[in-house]
Write an enzyme that holds these catalytic residues in place. Structure first.
Site, PDB file in Angstrom:
ATOM      1  N   GLU A  89       0.819  -1.224   0.000  1.00 57.90           N
ATOM      2  CA  GLU A  89       0.000   0.000   0.000  1.00 57.90           C
ATOM      3  C   GLU A  89       0.849   1.269   0.000  1.00 57.90           C
ATOM      4  O   GLU A  89       2.004   1.263   0.425  1.00 57.90           O
ATOM      5  CB  GLU A  89      -0.910  -0.007   1.238  1.00 57.90           C
ATOM      6  CG  GLU A  89      -1.913  -1.133   1.169  1.00 57.90           C
ATOM      7  CD  GLU A  89      -2.782  -1.253   2.419  1.00 57.90           C
ATOM      8  OE1 GLU A  89      -3.940  -1.644   2.271  1.00 57.90           O
ATOM      9  OE2 GLU A  89      -2.321  -0.958   3.514  1.00 57.90           O
ATOM     10  N   CYS A 103       3.190   8.805   1.608  1.00 58.44           N
ATOM     11  CA  CYS A 103       3.630   7.910   2.675  1.00 58.44           C
ATOM     12  C   CYS A 103       3.916   6.572   1.991  1.00 58.44           C
ATOM     13  O   CYS A 103       3.001   5.917   1.497  1.00 58.44           O
ATOM     14  CB  CYS A 103       2.483   7.820   3.683  1.00 58.44           C
ATOM     15  SG  CYS A 103       2.789   6.638   4.986  1.00 58.44           S
ATOM     16  N   CYS A 114       5.539  -4.904  16.219  1.00 59.42           N
ATOM     17  CA  CYS A 114       5.070  -3.953  17.245  1.00 59.42           C
ATOM     18  C   CYS A 114       3.598  -4.279  17.530  1.00 59.42           C
ATOM     19  O   CYS A 114       2.808  -4.474  16.602  1.00 59.42           O
ATOM     20  CB  CYS A 114       5.241  -2.517  16.779  1.00 59.42           C
ATOM     21  SG  CYS A 114       6.952  -2.157  16.340  1.00 59.42           S
ATOM     22  N   CYS A 117       0.456  -2.276  15.917  1.00 58.06           N
ATOM     23  CA  CYS A 117       0.526  -1.887  14.499  1.00 58.06           C
ATOM     24  C   CYS A 117      -0.058  -2.983  13.609  1.00 58.06           C
ATOM     25  O   CYS A 117       0.298  -4.158  13.747  1.00 58.06           O
ATOM     26  CB  CYS A 117       1.994  -1.627  14.142  1.00 58.06           C
ATOM     27  SG  CYS A 117       2.286  -1.453  12.374  1.00 58.06           S
ATOM     28  N   GLY A 163       6.242  -1.623   6.634  1.00 57.82           N
ATOM     29  CA  GLY A 163       7.606  -2.141   6.687  1.00 57.82           C
ATOM     30  C   GLY A 163       8.591  -1.291   7.460  1.00 57.82           C
ATOM     31  O   GLY A 163       8.316  -0.150   7.837  1.00 57.82           O
ATOM     32  N   LEU A 219       9.869   5.868  19.133  1.00 60.96           N
ATOM     33  CA  LEU A 219      10.365   5.617  20.485  1.00 60.96           C
ATOM     34  C   LEU A 219       9.300   4.941  21.361  1.00 60.96           C
ATOM     35  O   LEU A 219       9.528   3.867  21.899  1.00 60.96           O
ATOM     36  CB  LEU A 219      10.825   6.942  21.107  1.00 60.96           C
ATOM     37  CG  LEU A 219      11.520   6.847  22.450  1.00 60.96           C
ATOM     38  CD1 LEU A 219      12.849   6.140  22.335  1.00 60.96           C
ATOM     39  CD2 LEU A 219      11.729   8.241  23.046  1.00 60.96           C
ATOM     40  N   CYS A 341      -1.482   6.103  10.006  1.00 60.91           N
ATOM     41  CA  CYS A 341      -0.288   5.397  10.504  1.00 60.91           C
ATOM     42  C   CYS A 341      -0.662   4.119  11.220  1.00 60.91           C
ATOM     43  O   CYS A 341      -1.526   4.128  12.087  1.00 60.91           O
ATOM     44  CB  CYS A 341       0.435   6.260  11.541  1.00 60.91           C
ATOM     45  SG  CYS A 341       1.456   7.495  10.815  1.00 60.91           S
TER      46      CYS A 341
HETATM   47  N1  SAH Z   1       8.571   0.784  10.597  1.00 57.61           N
HETATM   48  C1  SAH Z   1       8.722   2.178  10.692  1.00 57.61           C
HETATM   49  C2  SAH Z   1       7.873   2.963   9.708  1.00 57.61           C
HETATM   50  C3  SAH Z   1       6.471   2.496   9.490  1.00 57.61           C
HETATM   51  S1  SAH Z   1       5.363   2.709  10.837  1.00 57.61           S
HETATM   52  C4  SAH Z   1       8.474   2.641  12.114  1.00 57.61           C
HETATM   53  O1  SAH Z   1       8.011   1.863  12.934  1.00 57.61           O
HETATM   54  O2  SAH Z   1       8.817   3.792  12.399  1.00 57.61           O
HETATM   55  C5  SAH Z   1       5.110   4.488  10.804  1.00 57.61           C
HETATM   56  C6  SAH Z   1       4.689   5.072  12.138  1.00 57.61           C
HETATM   57  O3  SAH Z   1       3.358   4.645  12.501  1.00 57.61           O
HETATM   58  C7  SAH Z   1       5.575   4.658  13.298  1.00 57.61           C
HETATM   59  O4  SAH Z   1       5.914   5.751  14.092  1.00 57.61           O
HETATM   60  C8  SAH Z   1       4.695   3.699  14.052  1.00 57.61           C
HETATM   61  O5  SAH Z   1       5.074   3.571  15.386  1.00 57.61           O
HETATM   62  C9  SAH Z   1       3.346   4.326  13.871  1.00 57.61           C
HETATM   63  N2  SAH Z   1       2.231   3.435  14.183  1.00 57.61           N
HETATM   64  C10 SAH Z   1       2.167   2.092  14.051  1.00 57.61           C
HETATM   65  N3  SAH Z   1       0.949   1.625  14.440  1.00 57.61           N
HETATM   66  C11 SAH Z   1       0.228   2.708  14.817  1.00 57.61           C
HETATM   67  C12 SAH Z   1      -1.095   2.898  15.282  1.00 57.61           C
HETATM   68  N4  SAH Z   1      -1.935   1.878  15.432  1.00 57.61           N
HETATM   69  N5  SAH Z   1      -1.488   4.152  15.541  1.00 57.61           N
HETATM   70  C13 SAH Z   1      -0.671   5.212  15.368  1.00 57.61           C
HETATM   71  N6  SAH Z   1       0.590   5.096  14.921  1.00 57.61           N
HETATM   72  C14 SAH Z   1       1.053   3.869  14.653  1.00 57.61           C
HETATM   73 FE1  SF4 Z   2       6.655  -1.765  14.097  1.00 57.45          FE
HETATM   74 FE2  SF4 Z   2       6.914   0.013  12.071  1.00 57.45          FE
HETATM   75 FE3  SF4 Z   2       6.939  -2.622  11.601  1.00 57.45          FE
HETATM   76 FE4  SF4 Z   2       4.666  -1.490  12.338  1.00 57.45          FE
HETATM   77  S1  SF4 Z   2       5.766  -1.096  10.454  1.00 57.45           S
HETATM   78  S2  SF4 Z   2       5.516  -3.436  13.108  1.00 57.45           S
HETATM   79  S3  SF4 Z   2       5.399   0.078  13.747  1.00 57.45           S
HETATM   80  S4  SF4 Z   2       8.423  -1.488  12.801  1.00 57.45           S
END
Ligand code: SAH
Ligand code: SF4
Length: 356
Positions: A89, A103, A114, A117, A163, A219, A341
């Site tokens: 996507e 994005c 995570c 996510c 990713g 973070l 996000c």
């Molecule tokens: N993998 C990278 C980039 C993709 S995720 C990363 O983790 O930074 C992009 C952003 O979306 C990250 O800051 C992530 O923590 C945030 N994110 C993931 N799941 C989310 C959610 N359910 N609500 C809000 N932000 C989220």
């Molecule tokens: Fe974690 Fe970013 Fe991967 Fe989602 S896309 S699992 S926030 S590292």
């Protein structure tokens, strides 16, 4: 097989090993020339070469399967198919300068897991090639050119789609260089968001080929143990190493346009109380002058987490602000089309159709 497919640059070199380097530049330029719609338009190449290319190398590395637009019309999401019919996507968002931010995804799914996510729940299918990353820009340019009533300029790119970019760092780097060379994007208009893969971040410090883009570190918690509960890949001594890294990075690339941001997704009852905010202030003070961007949690189907209430978000921000930490809040966009996000995860229906 989670590796990215061969990119067209390497494919071309395989097909024409004796061609000079300028030929590759001509080709890369052609991809980003909007009036060119296919190999047949690249008349700087000989007819024979064009005929081979038409057969061997697809003009676009990915094609749209479905596009969705938010009610407000300010966010659009596309499901793209790689040439191996794997789906990923990409999102287009109107920004406050009345231009567009895209994005982009760097992988299909993600192995980092995570807990809050949606992409994390898919696991990693594979990495994207540098073309599949770079062509997300080309796709959205085409999309906009078919809608002349909309602003046309893509002014920013953020790696906040599917990713973890630093797990696919070579392709991410190549894609960024392609944009820097062939579009009007400057390095400070590109933000790489990462969960914080420390060995790769540390490698960037001495990599002469690393483009001076902005970096956002996800973070989400001021302390290691509590972070590991929501970001299971948290390495030992994460915060200490990260703080040192921010200082080293500033020394290396230091100028105020190349700042680092900490992203902090606020999850109710998990990382959003005032004590946590105070601990975050303490941690931020051990880093180079890092900004904090708080992100209200976006709902993800099947996850028990909920966003912090508005009052809680304001209190959290106030603790940071009162302590002199530069804090901003990310505006949620496209949540009605699951384009915000952390909401990017494909649903494949039983009839094989993809729902974005
Ligand atoms: N993998 C990278 C980039 C993709 S995720 C990363 O983790 O930074 C992009 C952003 O979306 C990250 O800051 C992530 O923590 C945030 N994110 C993931 N799941 C989310 C959610 N359910 N609500 C809000 N932000 C989220
Ligand atoms: Fe974690 Fe970013 Fe991967 Fe989602 S896309 S699992 S926030 S590292």
């Amino acid at each position: 097989m989670t590796e990215a497919p061969l990119n067209r640059h390497d494919h071309f070199v395989k097909l024409f090993p004796k061609e000079p380097a300028f030929r590759l530049k001509q080709i890369e330029k052609a991809y980003f020339t909007e009036s060119m719609k296919g190999w047949e338009d690249v008349t700087t190449l000989g007819k024979e070469m064009r005929e081979v290319l038409i057969k061997e190398i697809p003009w676009m590395s990915c094609t749209p399967v479905t596009t969705l637009s938010s009610k407000a019309g300010d966010t659009h999401k596309v499901v793209l198919s790689g040439n191996d019919e794997q789906y990923f996507e990409s999102v287009l968002m109107r920004n406050n300068r009345d231009q567009w931010t895209i994005c982009v995804s760097s992988q299909i799914g993600c192995a980092m897991g995570c807990t809050f996510c949606a992409t994390g729940t898919m696991g990693l299918k594979r990495s994207l090639s540098s073309d599949e990353i770079a062509d997300q820009y080309r796709f959205w340019k085409q999309f906009l050119s078919q809608r002349p009533e909309l602003p046309q300029r893509i002014s920013n790119v953020v790696f906040m789609g599917m990713g973890e970019p630093l797990v696919n760092v070579d392709n991410v780097k190549k894609a960024i260089h392609t944009w820097l060379d062939y579009t009007d994007l400057g390095p400070t208009k590109v933000t790489v968001s990462t969960v914080g893969v420390l060995p790769v971040l540390e490698g960037i410090l001495t990599d002469p080929d690393w483009p001076p883009v902005r970096i956002a570190i996800s973070l989400h918690s001021p302390e290691e143990e509590s972070r590991r509960k929501i970001v299971p890949t948290t390495a030992p001594n994460f915060h200490t190493r990260l703080a040192q890294w921010t200082k080293d990075y500033e020394l290396e690339h230091g100028n105020r346009n190349h700042h680092i941001t900490f992203e902090y997704t606020l999850i109710s009852g998990v990382n959003d109380n005032e004590e946590e905010a105070k601990r975050l202030v303490k941690f931020v003070k051990t880093t180079s002058a890092v900004k904090v961007n708080v992100i209200p949690l976006n709902l993800v189907a099947g996850k028990e987490f909920v966003a912090s209430p508005r009052e809680g978000i304001e209190k959290f921000k106030k603790v940071l602000l009162d302590s002199g930490v530069d804090v901003t809040e990310r505006k949620t966009m496209g949540s009605d089309i699951a384009a915000a996000c952390g909401q990017l995860a494909l649903t494949i229906k039983s009839d094989g159709k993809v729902v974005g």
